[in-house]
Design a protein around this motif. Sequence first.
Motif, PDB file in Angstrom:
ATOM      1  N   PHE A 509      19.829   0.097  17.408  1.00  0.00           N
ATOM      2  CA  PHE A 509      18.368   0.028  17.414  1.00  0.00           C
ATOM      3  C   PHE A 509      17.765   1.306  16.844  1.00  0.00           C
ATOM      4  CE2 PHE A 509      14.277   0.759  19.550  1.00  0.00           C
ATOM      5  CZ  PHE A 509      13.600  -0.375  19.165  1.00  0.00           C
ATOM      6  N   GLN A 510      18.310   2.444  17.232  1.00  0.00           N
ATOM      7  CA  GLN A 510      17.808   3.725  16.726  1.00  0.00           C
ATOM      8  C   GLN A 510      17.959   3.812  15.210  1.00  0.00           C
ATOM      9  OE1 GLN A 510      20.108   6.453  19.043  1.00  0.00           O
ATOM     10  NE2 GLN A 510      18.792   6.332  20.837  1.00  0.00           N
ATOM     11  N   LYS A 511      19.023   3.260  14.703  1.00  0.00           N
ATOM     12  CA  LYS A 511      19.243   3.264  13.257  1.00  0.00           C
ATOM     13  C   LYS A 511      18.260   2.346  12.549  1.00  0.00           C
ATOM     14  CE  LYS A 511      22.858   2.341   9.804  1.00  0.00           C
ATOM     15  NZ  LYS A 511      24.271   1.899   9.608  1.00  0.00           N
ATOM     16  N   ALA A 512      18.045   1.157  13.112  1.00  0.00           N
ATOM     17  CA  ALA A 512      17.200   0.167  12.451  1.00  0.00           C
ATOM     18  C   ALA A 512      15.729   0.540  12.489  1.00  0.00           C
ATOM     19  CB  ALA A 512      17.396  -1.197  13.111  1.00  0.00           C
ATOM     20  N   ARG A 513      15.264   1.143  13.561  1.00  0.00           N
ATOM     21  CA  ARG A 513      13.818   1.329  13.720  1.00  0.00           C
ATOM     22  C   ARG A 513      13.223   2.350  12.765  1.00  0.00           C
ATOM     23  NH1 ARG A 513      12.377   4.772  19.151  1.00  0.00           N
ATOM     24  NH2 ARG A 513      13.788   6.521  18.817  1.00  0.00           N
ATOM     25  N   VAL A 514      14.057   3.169  12.109  1.00  0.00           N
ATOM     26  CA  VAL A 514      13.525   4.139  11.153  1.00  0.00           C
ATOM     27  C   VAL A 514      13.678   3.651   9.718  1.00  0.00           C
ATOM     28  CG1 VAL A 514      13.970   6.064  12.710  1.00  0.00           C
ATOM     29  CG2 VAL A 514      15.719   5.425  11.045  1.00  0.00           C
ATOM     30  N   MET A 515      14.229   2.454   9.546  1.00  0.00           N
ATOM     31  CA  MET A 515      14.429   1.899   8.201  1.00  0.00           C
ATOM     32  C   MET A 515      13.187   1.152   7.739  1.00  0.00           C
ATOM     33  SD  MET A 515      18.335   0.443   8.692  1.00  0.00           S
ATOM     34  CE  MET A 515      18.427  -0.246   7.033  1.00  0.00           C
ATOM     35  N   GLN A 516      12.903   1.256   6.458  1.00  0.00           N
ATOM     36  CA  GLN A 516      11.815   0.474   5.875  1.00  0.00           C
ATOM     37  C   GLN A 516      12.255  -0.984   5.768  1.00  0.00           C
ATOM     38  OE1 GLN A 516       8.788   1.629   5.285  1.00  0.00           O
ATOM     39  NE2 GLN A 516       9.333   3.739   5.815  1.00  0.00           N
ATOM     40  N   ASP A 517      11.275  -1.879   5.655  1.00  0.00           N
ATOM     41  CA  ASP A 517      11.576  -3.300   5.525  1.00  0.00           C
ATOM     42  C   ASP A 517      12.456  -3.519   4.300  1.00  0.00           C
ATOM     43  OD1 ASP A 517      11.599  -6.026   5.747  1.00  0.00           O
ATOM     44  OD2 ASP A 517       9.525  -6.310   5.096  1.00  0.00           O
ATOM     45  N   SER A 518      13.605  -4.137   4.518  1.00  0.00           N
ATOM     46  CA  SER A 518      14.574  -4.318   3.439  1.00  0.00           C
ATOM     47  C   SER A 518      15.623  -5.315   3.898  1.00  0.00           C
ATOM     48  CB  SER A 518      15.256  -2.983   3.108  1.00  0.00           C
ATOM     49  OG  SER A 518      15.997  -2.527   4.242  1.00  0.00           O
ATOM     50  N   PRO A 519      16.392  -5.881   2.963  1.00  0.00           N
ATOM     51  CA  PRO A 519      17.498  -6.764   3.359  1.00  0.00           C
ATOM     52  C   PRO A 519      18.497  -6.065   4.269  1.00  0.00           C
ATOM     53  CG  PRO A 519      17.024  -7.022   1.020  1.00  0.00           C
ATOM     54  CD  PRO A 519      16.208  -5.860   1.495  1.00  0.00           C
ATOM     55  N   GLU A 520      18.690  -4.756   4.051  1.00  0.00           N
ATOM     56  CA  GLU A 520      19.622  -3.992   4.878  1.00  0.00           C
ATOM     57  C   GLU A 520      19.129  -3.909   6.320  1.00  0.00           C
ATOM     58  OE1 GLU A 520      20.267  -3.306   0.742  1.00  0.00           O
ATOM     59  OE2 GLU A 520      18.452  -2.955   1.925  1.00  0.00           O
ATOM     60  N   ARG A 521      17.821  -3.700   6.475  1.00  0.00           N
ATOM     61  CA  ARG A 521      17.284  -3.641   7.837  1.00  0.00           C
ATOM     62  C   ARG A 521      17.358  -5.014   8.496  1.00  0.00           C
ATOM     63  NH1 ARG A 521      11.059  -2.329   9.541  1.00  0.00           N
ATOM     64  NH2 ARG A 521      10.855  -4.460   8.761  1.00  0.00           N
TER      65      ARG A 521
END
Length: 583
Positions: A509-521
């Motif tokens: 969750f900590q990794k995902a919440r700082v990612m911009q909207d993207s297929p990776e997220r």
Amino acid sequence: MKKYLAWLVILTFFFSCTKKRDLGARELYLVSPEKFFGYDPILSNDMYSSHEIGKIYENLFEFHPLKRPFELIPNLAEAMPTVSEDGLTYTFKIRKGVLFHNDEAFPNGKGRELKASDFIYSYKRLADPKLTAKAWWLLDDKVLGLNEWRKKNAALKETNYNEDIEGLKALDDHTLEIKLIRQSPQLLYSLAMPATAVVAHEVVKKYGTEFLNHPVGTGPFTLKKYEQSNQVVYLKNPEFREKFYPSEGAPGDKENGLLEDAGKRIPLVDKIIVNIQIEAQPTWQSFQVGKSDLIILPKDNFGQVVTPEGKVHEDLLKRGIKVFGDAMIDVTYVAFNNELPIFKNKKVRQAMSMAYNREEANRLLYNSTAKIAQSIIPPGLGGYDESYKNPNVEFNLARAKELLKEAGYPNGKGFPEITYQTIAVTSSRQIAEHFAKCMSELGIKVKININTWPELTNKVARHQVQLYAMAWGADYPDAENFLGLLYCPNKAPGSNGSNYCNPKFDELFQKARVMQDSPERSALYTEINLLAGEEVPWIFSFHRTRYHLGQPWMKNFKYMEFSAYQFQYLNVDSDIKIANKGK
């Protein structure tokens, strides 16, 4: 996306019991199905409170009332912020000439102009450890220096609001700067939620503990009367700034009459009357006789509105009733208090989940209109996988009994009676009774305890629950808003009322919440969603479809999950009301 089952113009309707209503008045009659906490924004963490707070208070941003996909637009901010290249510094220009409501808290009773420093004060209140804000998670671990300020003041007798925080600065009266610890793609969404609405320090100081019941905002309505058990009345704010109904929307909006008020100054009604009606049948009856303009269709009256073929009954069409059916961005669930030793055993959680007959519950409680939830993320958000079928969600009583035996409780022997907390609404009681019946077949005895909505949420916040029923509707269109419900640092009184903690979940969750909207997220969201499905921290239940009914004269309603501020855009057509009198 909204499906208009009916959108008809002036037809007939009866007014057998509406003689006392001034049909020419620009008044909107609404219904709240629950009591709410009052008007302190930082205590807003539920739909009922948010709807009332949104009539009085405002935020830097709001969601466009018509556009889909959802679009965030400036409100108290003049424009969208400027953002530094590293994505850590946001600069907001605050609208000039915005006034707080007139109130005795201000000199001569005249509301003063809004300043950038008011936002800093409001965000500090959200962080104040002595106020136990329910939505602190919105700013937690995001703003530079704010968590340290919170920790420091927890040890002090009185919170020091005069102390500067590096990440919150008023560069001048109309310029606000926010510096972040790390990038936060959801920051602007957070600044559009009622919990971050702006308040005036003079008002908080004057009314103290009664501030909860004495709201003074900058919004389109002021509070005239507040009877928590009966009725709330709002009046149009005579000092409200120039703000206009939008001139554009989504495809189909013009054809559906949603742009007829384009360019008109809002709010469009002079008064809003909210009747608090906890039981469903009085709500249905009040709508039938024209005493309510907009209601949520009660479950038990579904068949009187929608045919088995999914069409609107002909008699409603002849009356000009507007029927809206909307897929909600939500999830309903029964939450375990994962702090309790008995629920730390995953096989117990899995057994109870498999023993819950969701197909039967859907027929009994939602007229088979709901979608069975496989995990926490609802359809329509990144991370949702239509093909995913969670074996823990499948009704399998035989396997459930095996799991309970493996957990050390053959046929429920030795398993303590557990209490299921819910609210005093007919449908909620029916859900509880069905759940208890399913668990009895597993060998687990469930005691049902009925609460008001404030009582239930207070019990959850204080960790005074074993099992409780809840639903979560999207605050903004990002799966992070749902996954955060299982993030350990958000434990009660935060949004993680189930007190679930899993290091692997938290790391992802900590990794995902700082990612911009993207297929990776989205792929990472899917991975987290699958982990939640396997762990069963909740008994995942449904993603619902909600039906609303509107009178022929009710205008501009378009359902949105994050709807706290939509009421300023609603309107009533007095000519249609008058034309239908006595018909």
